[in-house]
Design a protein around this motif. Structure first.
Motif, PDB file in Angstrom:
ATOM      1  N   THR A 129       0.844  -1.188   0.000  1.00 18.49           N
ATOM      2  CA  THR A 129       0.000   0.000   0.000  1.00 18.49           C
ATOM      3  C   THR A 129       0.877   1.235   0.000  1.00 18.49           C
ATOM      4  N   PRO A 130       0.624   2.168  -0.909  1.00 21.74           N
ATOM      5  CA  PRO A 130       1.439   3.386  -0.910  1.00 21.74           C
ATOM      6  C   PRO A 130       1.130   4.239   0.328  1.00 21.74           C
ATOM      7  N   VAL A 131       2.160   4.858   0.867  1.00 25.43           N
ATOM      8  CA  VAL A 131       2.006   5.750   2.009  1.00 25.43           C
ATOM      9  C   VAL A 131       1.944   7.173   1.470  1.00 25.43           C
ATOM     10  N   LEU A 132       0.862   7.883   1.808  1.00 31.38           N
ATOM     11  CA  LEU A 132       0.668   9.242   1.320  1.00 31.38           C
ATOM     12  C   LEU A 132       1.205  10.251   2.320  1.00 31.38           C
ATOM     13  N   ASP A 133       1.354  11.469   1.867  1.00 34.40           N
ATOM     14  CA  ASP A 133       1.846  12.543   2.714  1.00 34.40           C
ATOM     15  C   ASP A 133       0.750  13.092   3.629  1.00 34.40           C
ATOM     16  N   ARG A 134      -0.484  12.775   3.368  1.00 32.14           N
ATOM     17  CA  ARG A 134      -1.613  13.266   4.165  1.00 32.14           C
ATOM     18  C   ARG A 134      -1.680  12.529   5.500  1.00 32.14           C
ATOM     19  N   LYS A 135      -1.766  13.272   6.570  1.00 32.23           N
ATOM     20  CA  LYS A 135      -1.824  12.693   7.918  1.00 32.23           C
ATOM     21  C   LYS A 135      -3.273  12.583   8.388  1.00 32.23           C
ATOM     22  N   MET A 136      -3.498  11.603   9.250  1.00 33.35           N
ATOM     23  CA  MET A 136      -4.819  11.369   9.827  1.00 33.35           C
ATOM     24  C   MET A 136      -4.613  11.036  11.304  1.00 33.35           C
ATOM     25  N   THR A 137      -5.400  11.660  12.171  1.00 33.84           N
ATOM     26  CA  THR A 137      -5.350  11.346  13.595  1.00 33.84           C
ATOM     27  C   THR A 137      -6.438  10.322  13.894  1.00 33.84           C
ATOM     28  N   ILE A 138      -6.038   9.236  14.520  1.00 37.20           N
ATOM     29  CA  ILE A 138      -6.974   8.184  14.899  1.00 37.20           C
ATOM     30  C   ILE A 138      -7.148   8.259  16.411  1.00 37.20           C
ATOM     31  N   LEU A 139      -8.396   8.441  16.843  1.00 33.52           N
ATOM     32  CA  LEU A 139      -8.746   8.479  18.266  1.00 33.52           C
ATOM     33  C   LEU A 139      -9.273   7.107  18.663  1.00 33.52           C
ATOM     34  N   PHE A 140      -9.061   6.722  19.905  1.00 36.92           N
ATOM     35  CA  PHE A 140      -9.478   5.399  20.372  1.00 36.92           C
ATOM     36  C   PHE A 140     -10.436   5.533  21.544  1.00 36.92           C
ATOM     37  N   ASN A 141     -11.504   4.747  21.484  1.00 33.50           N
ATOM     38  CA  ASN A 141     -12.539   4.760  22.506  1.00 33.50           C
ATOM     39  C   ASN A 141     -12.790   3.326  22.968  1.00 33.50           C
ATOM     40  N   ALA A 142     -13.167   3.167  24.228  1.00 32.99           N
ATOM     41  CA  ALA A 142     -13.459   1.843  24.774  1.00 32.99           C
ATOM     42  C   ALA A 142     -14.638   1.928  25.732  1.00 32.99           C
ATOM     43  N   ASP A 143     -15.566   0.995  25.579  1.00 33.30           N
ATOM     44  CA  ASP A 143     -16.718   0.865  26.476  1.00 33.30           C
ATOM     45  C   ASP A 143     -16.860  -0.596  26.863  1.00 33.30           C
ATOM     46  N   THR A 144     -17.467  -0.832  28.010  1.00 27.85           N
ATOM     47  CA  THR A 144     -17.713  -2.192  28.472  1.00 27.85           C
ATOM     48  C   THR A 144     -19.176  -2.307  28.875  1.00 27.85           C
ATOM     49  N   ASN A 145     -19.836  -3.340  28.375  1.00 29.43           N
ATOM     50  CA  ASN A 145     -21.206  -3.617  28.765  1.00 29.43           C
ATOM     51  C   ASN A 145     -21.230  -3.941  30.255  1.00 29.43           C
ATOM     52  N   PRO A 146     -22.248  -3.458  31.004  1.00 32.32           N
ATOM     53  CA  PRO A 146     -22.302  -3.700  32.458  1.00 32.32           C
ATOM     54  C   PRO A 146     -22.305  -5.184  32.861  1.00 32.32           C
ATOM     55  N   ALA A 147     -22.718  -6.076  31.959  1.00 30.82           N
ATOM     56  CA  ALA A 147     -22.734  -7.511  32.285  1.00 30.82           C
ATOM     57  C   ALA A 147     -21.332  -8.128  32.266  1.00 30.82           C
ATOM     58  N   LEU A 148     -20.358  -7.384  31.766  1.00 32.61           N
ATOM     59  CA  LEU A 148     -18.983  -7.887  31.706  1.00 32.61           C
ATOM     60  C   LEU A 148     -18.153  -7.196  32.787  1.00 32.61           C
ATOM     61  N   PRO A 149     -17.636  -7.952  33.764  1.00 33.91           N
ATOM     62  CA  PRO A 149     -16.914  -7.340  34.889  1.00 33.91           C
ATOM     63  C   PRO A 149     -15.450  -7.035  34.567  1.00 33.91           C
ATOM     64  N   TRP A 150     -15.228  -6.349  33.470  1.00 31.06           N
ATOM     65  CA  TRP A 150     -13.875  -6.017  33.033  1.00 31.06           C
ATOM     66  C   TRP A 150     -13.655  -4.520  33.057  1.00 31.06           C
ATOM     67  N   GLY A 151     -12.409  -4.147  33.256  1.00 31.76           N
ATOM     68  CA  GLY A 151     -11.957  -2.810  32.941  1.00 31.76           C
ATOM     69  C   GLY A 151     -11.390  -2.879  31.532  1.00 31.76           C
ATOM     70  N   PHE A 152     -11.664  -1.883  30.712  1.00 32.52           N
ATOM     71  CA  PHE A 152     -11.237  -1.913  29.315  1.00 32.52           C
ATOM     72  C   PHE A 152     -10.985  -0.497  28.848  1.00 32.52           C
ATOM     73  N   LYS A 153      -9.775  -0.244  28.323  1.00 32.32           N
ATOM     74  CA  LYS A 153      -9.443   1.113  27.879  1.00 32.32           C
ATOM     75  C   LYS A 153      -8.327   1.057  26.842  1.00 32.32           C
ATOM     76  N   PRO A 154      -8.224   2.100  26.026  1.00 29.11           N
ATOM     77  CA  PRO A 154      -7.095   2.166  25.095  1.00 29.11           C
ATOM     78  C   PRO A 154      -5.823   2.523  25.859  1.00 29.11           C
ATOM     79  N   VAL A 155      -4.706   1.955  25.455  1.00 28.12           N
ATOM     80  CA  VAL A 155      -3.431   2.286  26.093  1.00 28.12           C
ATOM     81  C   VAL A 155      -3.035   3.710  25.724  1.00 28.12           C
ATOM     82  N   GLN A 156      -3.271   4.109  24.482  1.00 24.76           N
ATOM     83  CA  GLN A 156      -3.045   5.482  24.062  1.00 24.76           C
ATOM     84  C   GLN A 156      -4.367   6.047  23.547  1.00 24.76           C
ATOM     85  N   ARG A 157      -4.595   7.316  23.742  1.00 25.02           N
ATOM     86  CA  ARG A 157      -5.867   7.941  23.333  1.00 25.02           C
ATOM     87  C   ARG A 157      -5.911   8.232  21.840  1.00 25.02           C
TER      88      ARG A 157
END
Length: 185
Positions: A60-88
């Motif tokens: 895949t060619p790499v272009l000069d145009r930059k894109m910021t990717i944001l990360f989000n995490a949610d957990t359904n209340p029935a799942l007793p886990w903590g869940f989050k992105p390591v980087q935002r």
């Protein structure tokens, strides 16, 4: 007396009941197949922010145009886990591979299996967001108190730069929601 009722029944009524039963059966079949069919439709078209899954990236060619990717995490209340992105967020060039991680911890005293669903916003960017590797492709099982960093490898398809409807897009949000596995519920 019961023979008397059947002697006078109208064959048109029996046909109507039969047709209605067939229609009802078809409707029930469509309802039960609607979720898998919708998921297939979204996976093929990218509708609803569904990302594309690729086995490997073919030069895949790499272009000069930059894109910021944001990360989000949610957990359904029935799942007793903590869940989050390591980087935002991460900023990448379009076409460039990126590796990021999400962190999960099982906060319960039992082994729990979960699965993640995902989407991308804006939805119109979904067809161009390609995941090479993702924890969301399979179920995840965590023992009591276990913590894990789960990888996601992705790239933005360079064809995004050719889509005039995406010229103003500078950020894409990759969002996951973790649910308890259906087999456990």
């Amino acid at each position: 007396m019961s023979d008397h009722i059947y002697e006078h029944s109208n064959p048109r009524n029996a046909r109507t009941v039969f047709v209605l039963l067939i229609i009802l059966g078809c409707m029930i079949g469509l309802v039960s197949a609607s979720v898998p069919l919708y998921r297939l439709f979204c996976a093929v078209t990218g509708y609803g922010g569904t990302t594309q899954r690729v086995e490997s990236e073919d030069a895949t060619p790499v272009l000069d145009r930059k894109m910021t990717i944001l990360f989000n995490a949610d957990t359904n209340p029935a799942l007793p886990w903590g869940f989050k992105p390591v980087q935002r967020s991460v900023t990448v060039n379009i076409g460039e591979d990126a590796l990021i991680f999400y962190h999960a911890v099982n906060n319960s005293d039992e082994t729990v299996t979960g699965h993640a669903i995902f989407n991308v916003t804006p939805f119109k960017a979904g067809p161009y967001f390609n995941k090479i590797e993702c924890f969301c492709f399979t179920e995840q099982t965590l023992k009591p108190g276990e913590e894990v960093d789960m990888p996601v490898t992705f790239f933005i398809d360079p064809e995004l730069a050719e889509d005039e409807h995406l010229n103003e897009v500078k950020e894409i949000t990759l969002s996951y929601t973790f649910f308890r596995s259906d087999e456990e519920q």
